[in-house]
Scaffold this motif. Structure first.
Motif, PDB file in Angstrom:
ATOM      1  N   SER A  54       0.845  -1.198   0.000  1.00  0.00           N
ATOM      2  CA  SER A  54       0.000   0.000   0.000  1.00  0.00           C
ATOM      3  C   SER A  54       0.876   1.242   0.000  1.00  0.00           C
ATOM      4  O   SER A  54       1.700   1.421   0.892  1.00  0.00           O
ATOM      5  CB  SER A  54      -0.893   0.026   1.243  1.00  0.00           C
ATOM      6  OG  SER A  54      -1.855  -0.988   1.153  1.00  0.00           O
ATOM      7  N   TYR A  88      -8.225   2.697 -12.138  1.00  0.00           N
ATOM      8  CA  TYR A  88      -9.112   2.992 -11.006  1.00  0.00           C
ATOM      9  C   TYR A  88     -10.543   2.648 -11.389  1.00  0.00           C
ATOM     10  O   TYR A  88     -11.025   3.061 -12.434  1.00  0.00           O
ATOM     11  CB  TYR A  88      -9.015   4.470 -10.618  1.00  0.00           C
ATOM     12  CG  TYR A  88      -9.967   4.873  -9.525  1.00  0.00           C
ATOM     13  CD1 TYR A  88      -9.827   4.372  -8.229  1.00  0.00           C
ATOM     14  CD2 TYR A  88     -11.012   5.757  -9.773  1.00  0.00           C
ATOM     15  CE1 TYR A  88     -10.698   4.738  -7.223  1.00  0.00           C
ATOM     16  CE2 TYR A  88     -11.887   6.136  -8.766  1.00  0.00           C
ATOM     17  CZ  TYR A  88     -11.728   5.616  -7.496  1.00  0.00           C
ATOM     18  OH  TYR A  88     -12.589   5.979  -6.494  1.00  0.00           O
ATOM     19  N   ASN A  89     -11.200   1.880 -10.537  1.00  0.00           N
ATOM     20  CA  ASN A  89     -12.591   1.515 -10.767  1.00  0.00           C
ATOM     21  C   ASN A  89     -13.444   2.282  -9.764  1.00  0.00           C
ATOM     22  O   ASN A  89     -13.430   1.974  -8.579  1.00  0.00           O
ATOM     23  CB  ASN A  89     -12.777   0.001 -10.600  1.00  0.00           C
ATOM     24  CG  ASN A  89     -14.127  -0.465 -11.100  1.00  0.00           C
ATOM     25  OD1 ASN A  89     -14.958   0.331 -11.506  1.00  0.00           O
ATOM     26  ND2 ASN A  89     -14.346  -1.759 -11.066  1.00  0.00           N
ATOM     27  N   GLU A 105      -4.026   6.525  -4.120  1.00  0.00           N
ATOM     28  CA  GLU A 105      -3.646   5.523  -3.129  1.00  0.00           C
ATOM     29  C   GLU A 105      -3.942   4.162  -3.717  1.00  0.00           C
ATOM     30  O   GLU A 105      -4.952   3.981  -4.396  1.00  0.00           O
ATOM     31  CB  GLU A 105      -4.450   5.715  -1.839  1.00  0.00           C
ATOM     32  CG  GLU A 105      -4.158   7.015  -1.135  1.00  0.00           C
ATOM     33  CD  GLU A 105      -5.077   7.254   0.056  1.00  0.00           C
ATOM     34  OE1 GLU A 105      -6.091   6.546   0.202  1.00  0.00           O
ATOM     35  OE2 GLU A 105      -4.771   8.158   0.844  1.00  0.00           O
ATOM     36  N   GLY A 106      -3.088   3.205  -3.467  1.00  0.00           N
ATOM     37  CA  GLY A 106      -3.288   1.864  -3.978  1.00  0.00           C
ATOM     38  C   GLY A 106      -2.004   1.077  -3.914  1.00  0.00           C
ATOM     39  O   GLY A 106      -1.208   1.265  -2.989  1.00  0.00           O
ATOM     40  N   THR A 117      -6.981   2.564  -5.336  1.00  0.00           N
ATOM     41  CA  THR A 117      -8.186   2.322  -4.544  1.00  0.00           C
ATOM     42  C   THR A 117      -8.842   3.645  -4.151  1.00  0.00           C
ATOM     43  O   THR A 117      -9.991   3.662  -3.745  1.00  0.00           O
ATOM     44  CB  THR A 117      -7.849   1.528  -3.265  1.00  0.00           C
ATOM     45  OG1 THR A 117      -6.828   2.231  -2.547  1.00  0.00           O
ATOM     46  CG2 THR A 117      -7.357   0.131  -3.603  1.00  0.00           C
ATOM     47  N   ASN A 118      -8.094   4.748  -4.281  1.00  0.00           N
ATOM     48  CA  ASN A 118      -8.611   6.066  -3.942  1.00  0.00           C
ATOM     49  C   ASN A 118      -7.891   7.101  -4.795  1.00  0.00           C
ATOM     50  O   ASN A 118      -6.685   7.001  -4.996  1.00  0.00           O
ATOM     51  CB  ASN A 118      -8.382   6.347  -2.450  1.00  0.00           C
ATOM     52  CG  ASN A 118      -9.179   7.533  -1.949  1.00  0.00           C
ATOM     53  OD1 ASN A 118     -10.115   7.991  -2.591  1.00  0.00           O
ATOM     54  ND2 ASN A 118      -8.808   8.044  -0.796  1.00  0.00           N
TER      55      ASN A 118
END
Length: 149
Positions: A54, A88-89, A105-106, A117-118
């Motif tokens: 992360s 990014y989903n 972020e991810g 993820t963000n």
């Protein structure tokens, strides 16, 4: 051989100190995966960040790189030296656009792309981490209005 009162007290204090040190060690060990580090695309490449770690990455969204299919977004984040394809989903923030600053972020994937993820869109250096601004300025990519030079 019996212990004196002072020796007993020292043994108790030493035991409590050892328990406290063990507790702190266990807490830090448990939280190590929750700590999010910040990198530019160049740092991610040069430090060979392990897939699945992360992290937080910042830079500019490369002009002409954003492809959106429903809520699936693919774009390139650059710091002027290195470009990193990001996936990014989800729904992107209103300030997200090409040529603007972004913090994602991810984690890196085994394929060498970044799975976000963000996504945090930033419109100027007042809201962008200073490490990102410094990396962009060092590479001649930063202008006050956010447009790359």
């Amino acid at each position: 051989m019996s212990m004196t009162r002072k020796q007993k007290r020292l043994a108790v204090i030493g035991g409590l100190g050892a328990v406290l040190a063990l507790a702190v060690t266990l807490i830090l060990f448990a939280l190590r995966d929750q700590i999010v580090f910040f990198y530019s695309p160049t740092e991610i490449q040069t430090k060979a960040v392990a897939a699945g770690t992360s992290i937080r990455m910042g830079g500019l969204v490369k002009e002409g790189s954003w492809v959106r299919t429903g809520e699936v977004n693919d774009f390139v984040v650059t710091d002027g030296t290195t470009e990193l394809t990001t996936h990014y989903n989800g729904i992107l923030p209103d300030l997200f656009k090409e040529g603007q600053g972004v913090v994602v972020e991810g984690a890196m994937t085994t394929a060498g792309t970044f799975a976000a993820t963000n996504v945090l869109a930033k419109h100027d250096e007042n809201y962008m981490p200073k490490e990102v601004v410094e990396a962009l300025k060092a590479n001649g990519e930063w202008q006050r209005d956010g447009a790359p030079g």
